[in-house]
Design a protein around this motif. Structure first.
Motif, PDB file in Angstrom:
ATOM      1  N   LEU A 105      -6.101   3.812  -5.610  1.00 13.69           N
ATOM      2  CA  LEU A 105      -4.787   3.647  -6.229  1.00 13.69           C
ATOM      3  C   LEU A 105      -3.737   3.305  -5.180  1.00 13.69           C
ATOM      4  N   ALA A 106      -3.737   4.028  -4.062  1.00 12.02           N
ATOM      5  CA  ALA A 106      -2.762   3.774  -3.002  1.00 12.02           C
ATOM      6  C   ALA A 106      -2.917   2.370  -2.427  1.00 12.02           C
ATOM      7  N   PRO A 109      -0.795   7.814  -6.372  1.00 12.48           N
ATOM      8  CA  PRO A 109      -1.816   8.630  -7.025  1.00 12.48           C
ATOM      9  C   PRO A 109      -1.256   9.938  -7.602  1.00 12.48           C
ATOM     10  N   GLY A 110      -0.103  10.367  -7.134  1.00 15.61           N
ATOM     11  CA  GLY A 110       0.488  11.600  -7.623  1.00 15.61           C
ATOM     12  C   GLY A 110       1.437  11.411  -8.798  1.00 15.61           C
ATOM     13  N   TRP A 111       1.611  10.172  -9.250  1.00 22.69           N
ATOM     14  CA  TRP A 111       2.538   9.906 -10.341  1.00 22.69           C
ATOM     15  C   TRP A 111       2.080  10.582 -11.614  1.00 22.69           C
ATOM     16  N   GLU A 129       0.838  -1.201   0.000  1.00 21.52           N
ATOM     17  CA  GLU A 129       0.000   0.000   0.000  1.00 21.52           C
ATOM     18  C   GLU A 129       0.874   1.253   0.000  1.00 21.52           C
ATOM     19  N   PHE A 130       0.571   2.174  -0.890  1.00 18.88           N
ATOM     20  CA  PHE A 130       1.323   3.421  -1.007  1.00 18.88           C
ATOM     21  C   PHE A 130       0.883   4.365   0.112  1.00 18.88           C
TER      22      PHE A 130
END
Length: 54
Positions: free
Chosen positions: A42-43, A49-51, A25-26
């Motif tokens: 996404l995480a 998610p910031g990519w 998990e991000f």
């Protein structure tokens, strides 16, 4: 709708990680407080998610 997927993926995430489908998990800033449901999804699947494309 994303909230439904987020809930389902929350249950599937451990198995997905064991199978190599999801990454770890991000970590989101502030534990995800204020993040959209899509960013949290996404995480959860190990994606940032910031990519952005370089």
């Amino acid at each position: 709708m994303v909230g439904d997927v987020l809930g389902a993926f929350g249950k599937l995430a451990p198995t997905g990680r064991q199978m190599g489908v999801f990454g770890a998990e991000f970590p989101l800033p502030d534990g995800g407080a204020g993040a959209s449901e899509f960013d949290r999804l996404l995480a959860l699947t190990g994606r940032d998610p910031g990519w952005r494309r370089p």
